[in-house]
Design a protein around this motif. Structure first.
Motif, PDB file in Angstrom:
ATOM      1  N   ILE A 122       0.851  -1.193   0.000  1.00 14.73           N
ATOM      2  CA  ILE A 122       0.000   0.000   0.000  1.00 14.73           C
ATOM      3  C   ILE A 122       0.884   1.240   0.000  1.00 14.73           C
ATOM      4  O   ILE A 122       1.840   1.318   0.773  1.00 14.73           O
ATOM      5  CB  ILE A 122      -0.919   0.059   1.237  1.00 14.73           C
ATOM      6  N   SER A 123       0.545   2.184  -0.874  1.00 15.42           N
ATOM      7  CA  SER A 123       1.159   3.512  -0.865  1.00 15.42           C
ATOM      8  C   SER A 123       0.032   4.518  -0.697  1.00 15.42           C
ATOM      9  O   SER A 123      -0.998   4.404  -1.367  1.00 15.42           O
ATOM     10  CB  SER A 123       1.895   3.807  -2.171  1.00 15.42           C
ATOM     11  N   ALA A 124       0.237   5.492   0.183  1.00 13.30           N
ATOM     12  CA  ALA A 124      -0.793   6.514   0.396  1.00 13.30           C
ATOM     13  C   ALA A 124      -0.130   7.879   0.477  1.00 13.30           C
ATOM     14  O   ALA A 124       0.947   8.023   1.055  1.00 13.30           O
ATOM     15  CB  ALA A 124      -1.566   6.224   1.678  1.00 13.30           C
ATOM     16  N   GLU A 125      -0.788   8.846  -0.130  1.00 14.80           N
ATOM     17  CA  GLU A 125      -0.329  10.233  -0.062  1.00 14.80           C
ATOM     18  C   GLU A 125      -1.546  11.114   0.186  1.00 14.80           C
ATOM     19  O   GLU A 125      -2.541  11.035  -0.535  1.00 14.80           O
ATOM     20  CB  GLU A 125       0.345  10.648  -1.363  1.00 14.80           C
ATOM     21  N   ILE A 126      -1.470  11.932   1.239  1.00 20.39           N
ATOM     22  CA  ILE A 126      -2.538  12.862   1.568  1.00 20.39           C
ATOM     23  C   ILE A 126      -1.915  14.251   1.613  1.00 20.39           C
ATOM     24  O   ILE A 126      -0.960  14.481   2.357  1.00 20.39           O
ATOM     25  CB  ILE A 126      -3.186  12.524   2.931  1.00 20.39           C
ATOM     26  N   SER A 127      -2.436  15.160   0.793  1.00 21.77           N
ATOM     27  CA  SER A 127      -1.886  16.513   0.766  1.00 21.77           C
ATOM     28  C   SER A 127      -3.013  17.532   0.798  1.00 21.77           C
ATOM     29  O   SER A 127      -4.105  17.285   0.274  1.00 21.77           O
ATOM     30  CB  SER A 127      -1.016  16.706  -0.477  1.00 21.77           C
ATOM     31  N   SER A 128      -2.747  18.675   1.429  1.00 21.81           N
ATOM     32  CA  SER A 128      -3.738  19.739   1.523  1.00 21.81           C
ATOM     33  C   SER A 128      -3.013  21.061   1.745  1.00 21.81           C
ATOM     34  O   SER A 128      -1.818  21.090   2.050  1.00 21.81           O
ATOM     35  CB  SER A 128      -4.720  19.470   2.664  1.00 21.81           C
ATOM     36  N   VAL A 129      -3.760  22.158   1.626  1.00 21.50           N
ATOM     37  CA  VAL A 129      -3.198  23.475   1.890  1.00 21.50           C
ATOM     38  C   VAL A 129      -3.243  23.703   3.394  1.00 21.50           C
ATOM     39  O   VAL A 129      -4.274  23.481   4.040  1.00 21.50           O
ATOM     40  CB  VAL A 129      -3.999  24.565   1.148  1.00 21.50           C
ATOM     41  N   ALA A 130      -2.130  24.129   3.953  1.00 20.52           N
ATOM     42  CA  ALA A 130      -2.063  24.401   5.384  1.00 20.52           C
ATOM     43  C   ALA A 130      -2.872  25.657   5.700  1.00 20.52           C
ATOM     44  O   ALA A 130      -3.170  26.469   4.818  1.00 20.52           O
ATOM     45  CB  ALA A 130      -0.611  24.574   5.814  1.00 20.52           C
ATOM     46  N   ASN A 131      -3.243  25.797   6.960  1.00 21.70           N
ATOM     47  CA  ASN A 131      -3.974  27.000   7.374  1.00 21.70           C
ATOM     48  C   ASN A 131      -3.140  28.235   7.058  1.00 21.70           C
ATOM     49  O   ASN A 131      -1.929  28.262   7.337  1.00 21.70           O
ATOM     50  CB  ASN A 131      -4.284  26.937   8.867  1.00 21.70           C
ATOM     51  N   PRO A 132      -3.764  29.263   6.467  1.00 22.59           N
ATOM     52  CA  PRO A 132      -2.993  30.452   6.116  1.00 22.59           C
ATOM     53  C   PRO A 132      -2.489  31.174   7.361  1.00 22.59           C
ATOM     54  O   PRO A 132      -3.153  31.194   8.394  1.00 22.59           O
ATOM     55  CB  PRO A 132      -3.992  31.320   5.343  1.00 22.59           C
ATOM     56  N   THR A 133      -1.299  31.724   7.244  1.00 23.26           N
ATOM     57  CA  THR A 133      -0.740  32.509   8.338  1.00 23.26           C
ATOM     58  C   THR A 133      -1.144  33.953   8.146  1.00 23.26           C
ATOM     59  O   THR A 133      -1.464  34.385   7.045  1.00 23.26           O
ATOM     60  CB  THR A 133       0.796  32.388   8.361  1.00 23.26           C
ATOM     61  N   SER A 134      -1.164  34.705   9.209  1.00 23.07           N
ATOM     62  CA  SER A 134      -1.534  36.116   9.080  1.00 23.07           C
ATOM     63  C   SER A 134      -0.443  36.847   8.314  1.00 23.07           C
ATOM     64  O   SER A 134       0.723  36.466   8.323  1.00 23.07           O
ATOM     65  CB  SER A 134      -1.741  36.736  10.465  1.00 23.07           C
ATOM     66  N   GLY A 135      -0.816  37.872   7.650  1.00 24.29           N
ATOM     67  CA  GLY A 135       0.125  38.612   6.820  1.00 24.29           C
ATOM     68  C   GLY A 135      -0.457  38.775   5.444  1.00 24.29           C
ATOM     69  O   GLY A 135      -1.610  38.457   5.188  1.00 24.29           O
ATOM     70  N   GLY A 136       0.338  39.249   4.539  1.00 24.63           N
ATOM     71  CA  GLY A 136      -0.119  39.522   3.178  1.00 24.63           C
ATOM     72  C   GLY A 136      -0.375  38.257   2.391  1.00 24.63           C
ATOM     73  O   GLY A 136      -0.310  37.138   2.903  1.00 24.63           O
ATOM     74  N   ILE A 137      -0.704  38.440   1.130  1.00 21.82           N
ATOM     75  CA  ILE A 137      -0.960  37.316   0.235  1.00 21.82           C
ATOM     76  C   ILE A 137       0.348  36.579  -0.010  1.00 21.82           C
ATOM     77  O   ILE A 137       1.357  37.179  -0.358  1.00 21.82           O
ATOM     78  CB  ILE A 137      -1.552  37.804  -1.099  1.00 21.82           C
ATOM     79  N   GLN A 138       0.309  35.293   0.196  1.00 16.76           N
ATOM     80  CA  GLN A 138       1.497  34.474   0.016  1.00 16.76           C
ATOM     81  C   GLN A 138       1.140  33.257  -0.824  1.00 16.76           C
ATOM     82  O   GLN A 138      -0.022  32.936  -1.004  1.00 16.76           O
ATOM     83  CB  GLN A 138       2.038  34.000   1.372  1.00 16.76           C
ATOM     84  N   SER A 139       2.155  32.583  -1.292  1.00 17.15           N
ATOM     85  CA  SER A 139       1.914  31.295  -1.953  1.00 17.15           C
ATOM     86  C   SER A 139       1.442  30.313  -0.894  1.00 17.15           C
ATOM     87  O   SER A 139       1.858  30.384   0.260  1.00 17.15           O
ATOM     88  CB  SER A 139       3.205  30.784  -2.593  1.00 17.15           C
ATOM     89  N   PRO A 140       0.577  29.392  -1.275  1.00 13.11           N
ATOM     90  CA  PRO A 140       0.063  28.448  -0.272  1.00 13.11           C
ATOM     91  C   PRO A 140       1.162  27.507   0.222  1.00 13.11           C
ATOM     92  O   PRO A 140       2.081  27.155  -0.505  1.00 13.11           O
ATOM     93  CB  PRO A 140      -1.001  27.677  -1.041  1.00 13.11           C
ATOM     94  N   VAL A 141       1.010  27.118   1.459  1.00 14.79           N
ATOM     95  CA  VAL A 141       1.898  26.128   2.058  1.00 14.79           C
ATOM     96  C   VAL A 141       1.151  24.794   2.007  1.00 14.79           C
ATOM     97  O   VAL A 141      -0.001  24.706   2.437  1.00 14.79           O
ATOM     98  CB  VAL A 141       2.254  26.494   3.506  1.00 14.79           C
TER      99      VAL A 141
END
Length: 183
Positions: A122-141
């Protein structure tokens, strides 16, 4: 003249006997060298796999849970689950867009029966955008958990096959699998 006919007949019979002996010998060798009947191939069996992906908080309570299903067969065929979203990412000042695949990818192969249950890779990969940090517009983490391993699943019993801590909090992510025979 009778003598010559008799001699010719004997020579012809002798010639036939000499040529027939190697043919008979080859026939018996080829029938002896035939392989014994081959083992019958094991019958393929189908299993339904239920994957439950759980996000567990720092208090050991399930914060989020998703369920995915797929079937596998014991003849070694490949099975996969894909569920996700393509997120547009601006790559430069010219507003060029590149898409990032986020979500769940599960791959299963090499399924085989054992006395203890169903064995498979079995291989599994789960990915999502992390909660945004305060501050200006940034690339998603992007946060990502990725596992790959051989697993032994007892039949009809939920089994945690992967688990890891979250990097952004004290919770964890785990993958639980249940294998059920398909009749």
């Amino acid at each position: 003249m009778r003598k010559s006919v008799l001699i010719n007949s004997v020579l012809i019979l002798l010639g036939l006997a000499l040529f027939a002996a190697p043919v008979r010998s080859q026939e018996s060798k080829s029938s002896e060298s035939k392989p014994a009947t081959s083992k019958p191939q094991p019958e393929a069996h189908y299993y339904r796999l239920q994957f439950v992906l759980k996000e567990i908080g720092d208090d050991d309570r399930v914060v989020n849970s998703r369920t995915y299903y797929t079937d596998v067969v014991t003849e070694g065929r490949f099975s996969q689950v894909r569920a996700g979203t393509k997120i547009p990412i601006r790559t430069n000042d010219k507003n060029e867009i590149q898409y990032l695949d986020l979500g769940v990818n599960i791959d299963c192969d090499s399924a085989h029966e054992t006395p203890q249950g169903l064995g498979l890779h079995i291989s599994a990969e789960i990915s999502s955008v992390a909660n945004p940090t305060s501050g200006g517009i940034q690339s998603p983490v992007v946060r990502q958990n990725r596992w790959s391993s051989e697993a032994l699943l007892p039949i009809d019993k939920p089994t945690v096959v992967f688990s890891s801590d979250n990097l952004e909090n004290k919770g964890r992510m785990q993958v639980e699998v249940t294998a059920t025979p398909v009749h």
